[in-house]
Design an enzyme around this catalytic site. Structure first.
Site, short mmCIF file in Angstrom:
data_model
loop_
_atom_site.label_atom_id
_atom_site.label_comp_id
_atom_site.label_asym_id
_atom_site.label_seq_id
_atom_site.Cartn_x
_atom_site.Cartn_y
_atom_site.Cartn_z
N LYS A 35 42.62 21.72 -40.12
CA LYS A 35 41.87 20.50 -40.42
C LYS A 35 42.78 19.36 -40.89
CE LYS A 35 39.65 20.83 -44.24
NZ LYS A 35 39.98 19.87 -45.31
N THR A 36 43.58 19.65 -41.90
CA THR A 36 44.46 18.61 -42.44
C THR A 36 45.48 18.17 -41.41
OG1 THR A 36 44.22 19.73 -44.55
CG2 THR A 36 45.87 18.00 -44.43
N ASP A 220 37.85 13.05 -44.97
CA ASP A 220 38.12 14.48 -45.06
C ASP A 220 36.93 15.17 -45.75
OD1 ASP A 220 39.45 16.86 -44.97
OD2 ASP A 220 40.73 16.45 -46.71
N GLU A 221 36.72 16.45 -45.49
CA GLU A 221 35.65 17.21 -46.17
C GLU A 221 34.31 16.47 -46.12
OE1 GLU A 221 36.19 20.19 -47.08
OE2 GLU A 221 38.09 20.43 -48.17
N GLN A 251 31.19 25.37 -44.83
CA GLN A 251 31.91 25.37 -46.10
C GLN A 251 31.34 24.36 -47.07
OE1 GLN A 251 36.26 26.15 -46.13
NE2 GLN A 251 36.13 25.69 -43.95
N ARG A 604 39.51 32.93 -47.16
CA ARG A 604 40.75 32.62 -47.88
C ARG A 604 41.82 33.66 -47.57
NH1 ARG A 604 40.17 28.09 -47.66
NH2 ARG A 604 38.35 28.72 -46.44
#
Length: 739
Positions: A35-36, A220-221, A251, A604
């Site tokens: 994503k980043t 973002d997010e 998420q 994770r």
DNA sequence: ATGATGATATTTTTT
DNA sequence: ATATCATCAT
């Protein structure tokens, strides 16, 4: 100019998203799908391929950490620091706008930022001044009312009480709170967002200017945005703009603080022709871990839909451990860590994740006695510590004398004989004069206060004035240093009880170092150093404080773990009532959010994932039994491998292969503990009644004793009745009949 | 003004 | 069990 460094490291889906045409774009980015990377490469691509000026890019994140990470990675990609590029948190950007346009926003030039603790103190003061009973008007609830309305973009005037007197009072308090903030020249977190939204909405010229400037807005997010953040985005992007938002509905775990996953769908409606890209290839976890996570999340409804896959290996099964109790659970984890370290593994590769902070304690005790270094994330951050906030209050008063919250905080710290009644007089005077406490103090000196109090107050006023004069023109860290010395704060803490006081003195010294190392970044560059520092302290609570980088086991809540990854992950406390949490179990929305949280936890893990639960757990001082988490049952069984306890004391109760199957197999949700009750510590002495024993009650029918508390006739038992569910009963009155 | 006492709650967290 | 917080007594 070659685009290779930007496009070459990307897979096909990532490349498509990065090179998407200039239209509204929604990137659904699964956990660990890069994503980043997509976000940063998109920015680099805009600049290098589309010829966008860094000046025209606005990138918004939720945390300072994410913003910092993005900035570093873009620098790395471009090879130069993109100076005029705006990257920051929603709050940071809003703050920047308000500082630039304080006049248009109706603020004072030296406005200060209230953090949530400051806000709550202010609300408490307000309630007291209104002579409202704090048990009926709970400060936390008032705070929640104010913040959630601001988060939805509603001012007091937009609210209707209807026939609800409680609501009417809340609305009134909201209004009073606003007036107080106005008078004191302070702004809370939610206000930063709402005020900057209103600023743009009500100043067409400004809006026009920023719309023209920020042709490229990236978020973002996105699944974590609340109503006002989304409204702000729509405003600044413009109806025919092309915002680029990245998020993952699976998420979304912050609904409880105002986040709206629906914004993802809303985005597609509001921005016609929005392009949707999916990133589903995962680079983090083994196939097994992904299959487990996919299987779990498939139980949620209304998903946008996404299935993670990997080209990597299947890896090891997900391990499941059924502990007797929470200490056994910690013992098990301890043993696994020992094994891992004995084979040459690093402790920092291991994360213990839990639903609530209280669960860390048992692990800490176990690690302490096993001499395993650990680090617990969360808890108080540097700028939130009481002694730091005291020091900051002095500094804030230097900058803004009207800041009543700061005034009250330190007027008598260290104690200088200005007690509650003097303060009452001051507050009264401030109220009648319609001014600040500082102004009132000047008025009260001659009249209204006794000689002794007057002298004390005079001393305080003199202290602040002298300090202000002395400190003007000094370097920032010297200002802080002088303040600590002149006010006597350091001396005050030196004289405290050794352990506590010492730590506080160290923290205050650390504050001086922080000031020495501080340089205002883009957003605050135009401010005087002290004011920039104060803004920094309020907006960045100080997570990134240099910590000894010892090799530690990592411990944190599931929420804190979002965005991180670890080779080995223990998801602990997998019990119904704990995870999913009791308070979320009743409504579907809540339960689905818990499930997403579990999904976050599972994803994770890179190599190994452990799920552990305790059959018996002491919580808030009482022992109770719970069912294994339903999330265990929802995880595809063939991916799980149960680890047998070292001691084979399990009594075969039912035919299930797994302990949790046994548990689920029992009717009424009740089950007998699979071990001899007599082995347990702390068992109450109620003759004839043991843990796990079946009993009959005149009204409730038959059930199983889940826990016992106390002894004699006052003893209480928790019984899970087959028909009525779990109840606490007092032996004396219950008339239970053993079966 | 400081410390003892008792009542109370106790999911998750960033800014 | 335990932490926090308000109230009260010293």
């Amino acid at each position: 100019m070659t685009l290779d460094p930007i496009l070459e490291p990307l897979n096909e889906a990532q490349r498509a998203a990065v090179t998407a045409p200039l239209a509204p774009v929604l990137v659904l980015a699964g956990a660990g799908s890069g994503k980043t990377r997509v976000l940063t490469h998109r920015i680099a691509w805009l600049i290098q391929a589309e010829g966008a000026s860094p000046h025209s890019v606005l990138a918004v994140t939720f945390t300072n950490k994410a913003a910092g990470e993005m900035r570093t990675r873009i620098e790395h990609l471009l090879g130069v620091p993109p100076g005029q590029l705006w990257i920051g948190t929603f709050h940071g950007i809003a703050h920047r706008l308000l500082r630039r346009h304080w006049r248009e926003a109706g603020l004072s030039e030296s406005f200060q930022i209230l953090d949530s603790e400051d806000q709550q103190r202010l609300i408490k003061k307000l309630l007291k001044a209104q002579q409202l009973d704090e048990s009926r008007w709970v400060p936390r609830e008032v705070q929640w009312f104010i913040n959630s309305n601001k988060d939805e973009g509603r001012r007091p005037k937009d609210l209707k009480a209807g026939n609800d007197p409680v609501r009417a009072q809340m609305i009134r308090l909201y209004g009073l709170y606003e007036e107080t903030c106005e008078r004191n020249g302070v702004v809370d977190f939610a206000e930063l967002l709402l005020r900057s939204f209103e600023l743009l909405r009500d100043q067409p010229a400004l809006l026009q200017h920023y719309r023209q400037r920020f042709r490229h807005v990236l978020v973002d997010e996105f699944q974590d945005t609340n109503a006002i953040q989304y409204a702000w985005l729509r405003l600044i992007a413009g109806a025919d703009g092309h915002p680029y938002v990245v998020g993952d509905d699976d998420q979304s775990v912050y609904r409880w603080r105002g986040a709206r996953v629906e914004n993802l769908q809303q985005f597609q409606r509001d921005f016609a022709g929005a392009k949707l890209y999916r990133l589903e290839q995962n680079y983090r976890s083994t196939g097994t871990i992904l299959a487990a996570a996919n299987g779990l999340i498939a139980n949620n409804s209304g998903r946008l839909g996404k299935t993670l896959w990997t080209s990597g290996e299947r890896g090891e099964p997900v391990r499941l451990y059924a502990a007797f109790n929470e200490r056994d659970e910690a013992e098990f984890v301890t043993q696994r860590i020992r094994d891992h370290v004995a084979r040459g593994g690093m402790r920092r590769d291991i994360a213990i994740l839990y639903r609530s902070n209280a669960q860390s304690r048992v692990f800490e005790e176990a690690f302490l006695s096993a001499r395993i270094p650990y680090r617990v994330y969360g808890g108080l951050r540097f700028f939130e510590r009481a002694e730091i906030k005291d020091a900051l209050a002095y500094l804030r008063l230097l900058v803004n004398r009207r800041d009543d919250a700061s005034f009250e905080r330190i007027v008598n710290l260290p104690t200088r004989g200005i007690g509650a009644k003097s303060l009452d007089t001051l507050r009264e005077a401030a109220k009648t004069a319609g001014g600040s406490l500082w102004e009132a103090a000047g008025l009260c000196l001659g009249a209204g206060l006794g000689a002794k109090a007057s002298a004390a107050l005079q001393g305080f006023i003199g202290l602040i004035e002298r300090l202000a004069a002395e400190v003007a023109g000094l370097a920032l860290h010297e200002q802080v240093d002088r303040m600590l010395a002149v006010t006597g704060l350091i001396e005050f803490h030196r004289r405290e009880k050794a352990d506590r006081g010492e730590a506080r003195v160290e923290n205050l010294e650390e504050l001086v170092s922080a000031a020495r190392g501080f340089s205002a970044d883009g957003a605050n560059a135009d401010l005087p150093p002290l004011e920039a520092f104060l803004a920094h302290a309020a907006l960045e609570s100080g997570e990134g404080q240099a910590d000894a980088w010892e090799d530690c086991v990592q411990m944190m809540t599931l929420h804190t773990a979002k965005g991180l990854e670890f080779p080995i992950v223990f998801l602990s406390g997998m019990e119904d009532g704990l995870f999913p949490h009791q308070r979320s179990i009743t409504d579907l929305e809540g339960l689905e959010e818990e499930r997403r949280l579990c999904y976050v936890g599972m994803t994770r893990a890179m190599k190994q994932l452990y799920l552990t639960y305790a059959e018996q757990r002491r919580l808030h001082g009482i022992d109770s039994y719970s069912q294994p988490s339903r999330f265990i049952k929802e995880t595809p069984e063939e991916l799980l491998e149960e680890i047998r306890p070292r001691l084979q004391v399990m009594r075969p109760v039912a035919a299930g292969r797994f302990a949790h199957e046994r548990a689920f197999a029992r009717p009424g949700g009740a089950y007998a503990p699979s071990f001899a009750a007599g082995r347990l510590r702390g068992e109450s002495e109620v003759p004839g009644f043991r843990l796990g024993a079946r009993v009959r009650h005149g009204k409730f029918g038959e059930g199983v004793i889940l826990s016992l508390e106390g002894s004699g006739p006052q003893a209480r038992v928790q019984v899970n009745f087959e028909r009525q569910g779990t109840k606490w009963l007092v032996m004396q009155y219950a008339n239970l009949e053993p079966l």
